[in-house]
Design a protein around this motif. Structure first.
Motif, PDB file in Angstrom:
ATOM      1  N   ASP A  33       0.852  -1.187   0.000  1.00  0.00           N
ATOM      2  CA  ASP A  33       0.000   0.000   0.000  1.00  0.00           C
ATOM      3  C   ASP A  33       0.889   1.239   0.000  1.00  0.00           C
ATOM      4  O   ASP A  33       1.849   1.325   0.778  1.00  0.00           O
ATOM      5  N   LEU A  34       0.584   2.189  -0.878  1.00  0.00           N
ATOM      6  CA  LEU A  34       1.404   3.378  -1.053  1.00  0.00           C
ATOM      7  C   LEU A  34       0.508   4.609  -0.917  1.00  0.00           C
ATOM      8  O   LEU A  34      -0.102   5.060  -1.892  1.00  0.00           O
ATOM      9  N   LYS A  35       0.408   5.130   0.292  1.00  0.00           N
ATOM     10  CA  LYS A  35      -0.443   6.300   0.523  1.00  0.00           C
ATOM     11  C   LYS A  35       0.326   7.555   0.136  1.00  0.00           C
ATOM     12  O   LYS A  35       1.383   7.878   0.697  1.00  0.00           O
ATOM     13  N   THR A  36      -0.207   8.275  -0.849  1.00  0.00           N
ATOM     14  CA  THR A  36       0.463   9.456  -1.372  1.00  0.00           C
ATOM     15  C   THR A  36      -0.484  10.244  -2.264  1.00  0.00           C
ATOM     16  O   THR A  36      -1.441   9.689  -2.810  1.00  0.00           O
ATOM     17  N   ALA A  37      -0.203  11.538  -2.366  1.00  0.00           N
ATOM     18  CA  ALA A  37      -0.956  12.389  -3.291  1.00  0.00           C
ATOM     19  C   ALA A  37      -0.160  12.640  -4.565  1.00  0.00           C
ATOM     20  O   ALA A  37      -0.534  13.477  -5.383  1.00  0.00           O
ATOM     21  N   ALA A  38       0.924  11.913  -4.745  1.00  0.00           N
ATOM     22  CA  ALA A  38       1.778  12.104  -5.924  1.00  0.00           C
ATOM     23  C   ALA A  38       1.009  11.800  -7.206  1.00  0.00           C
ATOM     24  O   ALA A  38       0.189  10.873  -7.237  1.00  0.00           O
ATOM     25  N   PRO A  39       1.260  12.572  -8.245  1.00  0.00           N
ATOM     26  CA  PRO A  39       0.566  12.302  -9.511  1.00  0.00           C
ATOM     27  C   PRO A  39       1.001  10.989 -10.136  1.00  0.00           C
ATOM     28  O   PRO A  39       2.089  10.467  -9.856  1.00  0.00           O
ATOM     29  N   LYS A  40       0.151  10.509 -11.001  1.00  0.00           N
ATOM     30  CA  LYS A  40       0.388   9.212 -11.644  1.00  0.00           C
ATOM     31  C   LYS A  40       1.732   9.169 -12.377  1.00  0.00           C
ATOM     32  O   LYS A  40       2.458   8.172 -12.293  1.00  0.00           O
ATOM     33  N   ARG A  41       2.085  10.250 -13.064  1.00  0.00           N
ATOM     34  CA  ARG A  41       3.319  10.240 -13.846  1.00  0.00           C
ATOM     35  C   ARG A  41       4.559  10.043 -12.960  1.00  0.00           C
ATOM     36  O   ARG A  41       5.512   9.364 -13.357  1.00  0.00           O
TER      37      ARG A  41
END
Length: 222
Positions: A33-41
Motif C-alpha cells: 500500500d502506497l499512501k500518497t498524493a503524488a501524480p500518476k506520472r
C-alpha cells in the motif's frame, strides 16, 4: 578454484543423483500500500526506475484509466492459458505438474501501470515478474506476481557455474526480494509515499523498504 572443482567432482561421483538436471518453480506475490498524493506520472517514473535496477528485460505499458479513482484499489488475477478448453487441457496433461505454474499469467485490469519483467542468471535462476500499479482514493497499491524458477542439480560444470554466479550476483532468493523491494524503495524515495505491506507469499518480514537499497545509483544485476 581447483579445490572447488575437485570437491564437486568427488561429490558428484559419490552422489550420482545430483547430476540430474531439475528445476524448482515457486509462485510468489506481494501487495504494498502506497499512501500518497503524488501524480500518476511520478509514480510510474519511479516504479520504472526501480525495476530497471535488477532486471535484464522489461516491457511496460500505461493503460488509459479514466474517471475518479475508486475507494478501494484493484487486485491482480491469475489465469493459466493451458486450462482453457479440452485441447489446452490435453496439452497441460503432457506437462509435469511441477512446471505448469510457469505458464500462469497475471492480469492487471484497472492498473495505471503494468510491467512484465525478466531476470535471468544462466544456470541459476529465471525470475518472471508482473507488476500492477492500482490507483485508489488514498494513493496506490503495487501488486507483484512472479514465477521464480531455480535450476538445481546438473553436472560439475553446471554446479560450478551456479556457484560462481552466486558469488558474483548473490543467491537467487536474496535477489528476488531485492528486485521487488527496489521498486518500492524508489517510489518511497521519489514521492514520499507512506508504505505498508498488505500481504504476500512468502511473507516479507519487517520494513526492509526503509533501508537504502544496496547499490542505489548504480546498475543492478543483469
Amino acid at each position: 578454484m581447483l579445490a572447488v572443482v575437485g570437491m564437486l567432482a568427488i561429490f558428484a561421483v559419490q552422489n550420482p543423483a545430483i547430476a540430474q538436471d531439475r528445476n524448482q518453480s515457486n509462485e510468489l506475490y506481494h501487495i504494498f500500500d502506497l499512501k500518497t498524493a503524488a501524480p500518476k506520472r511520478d509514480m510510474i517514473a519511479a516504479a520504472g526506475t526501480g525495476l530497471k535496477r535488477n532486471t535484464s528485460d522489461a516491457q511496460t505499458m500505461t493503460p488509459i484509466v479514466m474517471g475518479t479513482p475508486p475507494e478501494t484499489p484493484g487486485r491482480f488475477t491469475i489465469r493459466n492459458p493451458l486450462e482453457g478448453g479440452a485441447s489446452m487441457g490435453g496439452i497441460a496433461a503432457m506437462i509435469p505438474a511441477s512446471q505448469l505454474a510457469q505458464f500462469k499469467q497475471a492480469s492487471c485490469d484497472g492498473a495505471v501501470w503494468i510491467a512484465n519483467a525478466l531476470r535471468k542468471v544462466r544456470g541459476s535462476q529465471t525470475l518472471r515478474l508482473t507488476l500492477c500499479l492500482f490507483p485508489y482514493q488514498q494513493g496506490y497499491q503495487l501488486n507483484v506476481y512472479g514465477i521464480d524458477v531455480k535450476e538445481q542439480g546438473g553436472g560439475i560444470s553446471a554446479r560450478l557455474g551456479r556457484a560462481l554466479a552466486e558469488q558474483v550476483v548473490g543467491k537467487p532468493d536474496g535477489w528476488t526480494e531485492k528486485t521487488i523491494l527496489d521498486v518500492v524503495r524508489e517510489i518511497r524515495a521519489k514521492t514520499g509515499a507512506t508504505v505498508s505491506y498488505v500481504e504476500g507469499q512468502p511473507e516479507i518480514a519487517g520494513t526492509p523498504w526503509e533501508v537504502p537499497a544496496a547499490g542505489v545509483g548504480g546498475e543492478g544485476a543483469k
